[in-house]
Design a protein around this motif. Structure first.
Motif, PDB file in Angstrom:
ATOM      1  N   LYS A  72     -44.461   6.671  -8.728  1.00 36.92           N
ATOM      2  CA  LYS A  72     -43.150   6.715  -9.379  1.00 36.92           C
ATOM      3  C   LYS A  72     -43.182   7.626 -10.596  1.00 36.92           C
ATOM      4  O   LYS A  72     -42.229   8.371 -10.859  1.00 36.92           O
ATOM      5  CB  LYS A  72     -42.730   5.304  -9.797  1.00 36.92           C
ATOM      6  CG  LYS A  72     -42.422   4.382  -8.632  1.00 36.92           C
ATOM      7  CD  LYS A  72     -42.070   2.989  -9.132  1.00 36.92           C
ATOM      8  CE  LYS A  72     -41.792   2.042  -7.967  1.00 36.92           C
ATOM      9  NZ  LYS A  72     -41.498   0.665  -8.445  1.00 36.92           N
ATOM     10  N   ARG A  73     -44.267   7.579 -11.340  1.00 34.61           N
ATOM     11  CA  ARG A  73     -44.358   8.394 -12.556  1.00 34.61           C
ATOM     12  C   ARG A  73     -44.689   9.851 -12.248  1.00 34.61           C
ATOM     13  O   ARG A  73     -44.198  10.765 -12.904  1.00 34.61           O
ATOM     14  CB  ARG A  73     -45.407   7.771 -13.485  1.00 34.61           C
ATOM     15  CG  ARG A  73     -44.914   6.472 -14.112  1.00 34.61           C
ATOM     16  CD  ARG A  73     -46.023   5.543 -14.570  1.00 34.61           C
ATOM     17  NE  ARG A  73     -45.454   4.348 -15.193  1.00 34.61           N
ATOM     18  CZ  ARG A  73     -44.975   3.313 -14.510  1.00 34.61           C
ATOM     19  NH1 ARG A  73     -45.017   3.306 -13.185  1.00 34.61           N
ATOM     20  NH2 ARG A  73     -44.462   2.272 -15.150  1.00 34.61           N
ATOM     21  N   LEU A  74     -45.500  10.075 -11.233  1.00 33.30           N
ATOM     22  CA  LEU A  74     -45.909  11.438 -10.894  1.00 33.30           C
ATOM     23  C   LEU A  74     -44.802  12.225 -10.199  1.00 33.30           C
ATOM     24  O   LEU A  74     -44.868  13.454 -10.127  1.00 33.30           O
ATOM     25  CB  LEU A  74     -47.161  11.400 -10.010  1.00 33.30           C
ATOM     26  CG  LEU A  74     -48.419  10.928 -10.725  1.00 33.30           C
ATOM     27  CD1 LEU A  74     -49.527  10.617  -9.716  1.00 33.30           C
ATOM     28  CD2 LEU A  74     -48.899  11.968 -11.728  1.00 33.30           C
ATOM     29  N   THR A  75     -43.805  11.519  -9.688  1.00 36.54           N
ATOM     30  CA  THR A  75     -42.653  12.193  -9.076  1.00 36.54           C
ATOM     31  C   THR A  75     -41.405  12.088  -9.952  1.00 36.54           C
ATOM     32  O   THR A  75     -40.310  12.426  -9.521  1.00 36.54           O
ATOM     33  CB  THR A  75     -42.354  11.608  -7.685  1.00 36.54           C
ATOM     34  OG1 THR A  75     -42.142  10.188  -7.794  1.00 36.54           O
ATOM     35  CG2 THR A  75     -43.512  11.869  -6.724  1.00 36.54           C
ATOM     36  N   SER A  76     -41.599  11.649 -11.177  1.00 32.34           N
ATOM     37  CA  SER A  76     -40.487  11.502 -12.116  1.00 32.34           C
ATOM     38  C   SER A  76     -39.903  12.865 -12.504  1.00 32.34           C
ATOM     39  O   SER A  76     -40.611  13.872 -12.562  1.00 32.34           O
ATOM     40  CB  SER A  76     -40.967  10.776 -13.375  1.00 32.34           C
ATOM     41  OG  SER A  76     -39.986  10.804 -14.387  1.00 32.34           O
ATOM     42  N   ASP A 115     -38.816  13.324 -15.391  1.00 35.15           N
ATOM     43  CA  ASP A 115     -39.231  13.438 -16.789  1.00 35.15           C
ATOM     44  C   ASP A 115     -40.607  14.101 -16.824  1.00 35.15           C
ATOM     45  O   ASP A 115     -41.617  13.479 -16.477  1.00 35.15           O
ATOM     46  CB  ASP A 115     -39.280  12.042 -17.425  1.00 35.15           C
ATOM     47  CG  ASP A 115     -39.613  12.073 -18.910  1.00 35.15           C
ATOM     48  OD1 ASP A 115     -40.330  13.005 -19.344  1.00 35.15           O
ATOM     49  OD2 ASP A 115     -39.204  11.148 -19.634  1.00 35.15           O
ATOM     50  N   LYS A 116     -40.671  15.360 -17.209  1.00 37.22           N
ATOM     51  CA  LYS A 116     -41.927  16.112 -17.163  1.00 37.22           C
ATOM     52  C   LYS A 116     -42.985  15.554 -18.103  1.00 37.22           C
ATOM     53  O   LYS A 116     -44.182  15.639 -17.823  1.00 37.22           O
ATOM     54  CB  LYS A 116     -41.669  17.593 -17.469  1.00 37.22           C
ATOM     55  CG  LYS A 116     -40.789  18.284 -16.438  1.00 37.22           C
ATOM     56  CD  LYS A 116     -41.378  18.182 -15.024  1.00 37.22           C
ATOM     57  CE  LYS A 116     -40.517  18.861 -13.990  1.00 37.22           C
ATOM     58  NZ  LYS A 116     -41.033  18.690 -12.611  1.00 37.22           N
ATOM     59  N   ASP A 117     -42.562  14.993 -19.237  1.00 37.69           N
ATOM     60  CA  ASP A 117     -43.527  14.389 -20.150  1.00 37.69           C
ATOM     61  C   ASP A 117     -44.167  13.161 -19.514  1.00 37.69           C
ATOM     62  O   ASP A 117     -45.391  12.957 -19.610  1.00 37.69           O
ATOM     63  CB  ASP A 117     -42.853  14.011 -21.475  1.00 37.69           C
ATOM     64  CG  ASP A 117     -42.482  15.221 -22.299  1.00 37.69           C
ATOM     65  OD1 ASP A 117     -43.097  16.287 -22.098  1.00 37.69           O
ATOM     66  OD2 ASP A 117     -41.570  15.117 -23.141  1.00 37.69           O
ATOM     67  N   GLU A 118     -43.352  12.317 -18.878  1.00 33.36           N
ATOM     68  CA  GLU A 118     -43.871  11.138 -18.196  1.00 33.36           C
ATOM     69  C   GLU A 118     -44.806  11.556 -17.060  1.00 33.36           C
ATOM     70  O   GLU A 118     -45.876  10.962 -16.860  1.00 33.36           O
ATOM     71  CB  GLU A 118     -42.729  10.287 -17.640  1.00 33.36           C
ATOM     72  CG  GLU A 118     -43.207   9.030 -16.925  1.00 33.36           C
ATOM     73  CD  GLU A 118     -42.065   8.203 -16.365  1.00 33.36           C
ATOM     74  OE1 GLU A 118     -42.121   6.962 -16.528  1.00 33.36           O
ATOM     75  OE2 GLU A 118     -41.140   8.776 -15.746  1.00 33.36           O
TER      76      GLU A 118
END
Length: 324
Positions: free
Chosen positions: A190-194, A196-199
């Motif tokens: 979920k975070r790696l496909t966000s 949000d580039k910072d996340e």
């Protein structure tokens, strides 16, 4: 013959430069960087790097005698110098298998070749050879990863590598709230496909650092720095997580079941006894399914090909098949 404790170890061959490089459009929006080095009339070999998403390096050419081998090294979809960077679109094991075939016919232009792969590269080498055994002269493999669930759990669940590296696993857990830690691969996905580039970058660095922390017996700040640099971390984390979440597009036990297709193909597996990323049990199981393969477990070896004992075993294997 001197025993393993007294014989002289073989090291990588001296540095060489490619005699030809290029970009191959393989369709699906992907273009692959490739290079040929060594002897243009030599024994053909394709090097399959680890990862997924890891990319190739100049040292990968050095595991082969430069006067004996025609060496093809390339960057897989989404990583290294291939484009587009860190793309998950049309990026599966079977896409990569067909890419290898295109490289054989359109770049190397050979009828068959030796297939060399380490870690994830061993998975890919097995998938390729089981689909195209008639195109495979030999297999040289390091650190077997069969993509079975126990291996995925070893890396990403408490109870595997976390038991050896509890402090590093705690750092791996840190970006994920306690309520989402039941399935770390999904939580990271979920975070790696966000959007949000910072996340995305924060998650990528944490995912890749975990691998950098456990990938070698002799960890160094340089190793971790390499894995956590933005130009490496995003591709490694996004693509590797993409493969783990999809079980590598392989059925449970598929590579072992299909190992019967390898019968008659000679091979060597070089496996570090203390490999914390791809434990020796997978290499042992593969040996039972493919009796022709020579399994060399290196007593002082870890995961990376640069571990002295592992380097020795790999160079001896490629020398053996080249008649050195």
């Amino acid at each position: 013959m001197p025993d393993a404790q007294t014989r002289t170890r073989r090291t990588l061959y001296p540095e060489i430069e490619p005699y030809e490089t290029g970009m191959l459009d393989v369709g699906d929006g992907h273009t692959l960087y490739w290079e040929l080095s060594g002897n243009a009339d030599g024994k053909p070999v394709v090097f399959l790097h680890g990862g997924p998403g890891g990319g190739s390096s100049p040292d990968h050419r050095r595991q082969f005698h430069p006067e004996k081998y025609k060496i093809l090294v390339f960057d897989q979809r989404g990583c290294g110098k291939s484009t587009p960077y860190a793309s998950l679109d049309n990026n599966t094991t079977w896409d990569l298998v067909e890419d290898i075939e295109k490289l054989r016919t359109q770049v190397a232009k050979v009828d068959k070749w030796q297939v060399f792969g380490g870690s994830w590269g061993s998975t890919l080498a097995l998938a390729y050879a089981e689909k195209y055994p008639e195109r495979t002269t030999e297999l040289v493999l390091r650190g077997i990863f069969l993509f079975d669930q126990y291996e995925i759990d070893w890396m990403y669940k408490d109870g595997g590598a976390s038991q050896i590296y509890p402090d590093k696993f705690e750092e791996f857990l840190a970006p994920i709230p306690e309520g989402e830690r039941g399935d770390l691969v999904e939580a990271y996905r979920k975070r790696l496909t966000s959007d949000d580039k910072d996340e995305q970058l924060t998650a990528a660095k944490a995912w890749s650092k975990w691998e950098g922390d456990i990938v070698t017996l002799l960890p160094s700040p340089e190793t971790v720095e390499h894995f956590t640099s933005p130009e490496v971390a995003v591709a490694v984390a996004r693509i590797e997580n993409h493969y783990m979440a999809s079980h590598g597009w392989l059925g449970e036990g598929q590579l072992l079941r299909d190992a019967t297709r390898l019968r008659g193909i000679p091979g060597v597996i070089v496996q570090g006894r203390h490999d914390s990323c791809t434990p020796p049990i997978a290499a042992w199981r593969l040996k039972q399914a493919w009796p022709e393969v020579e399994l060399n477990i290196i007593p002082d070896g870890g995961h990376l090909f640069s571990e002295p004992g592992v380097t020795d075993g790999l160079v001896r294997a490629t020398d053996k098949f080249a008649g050195v």
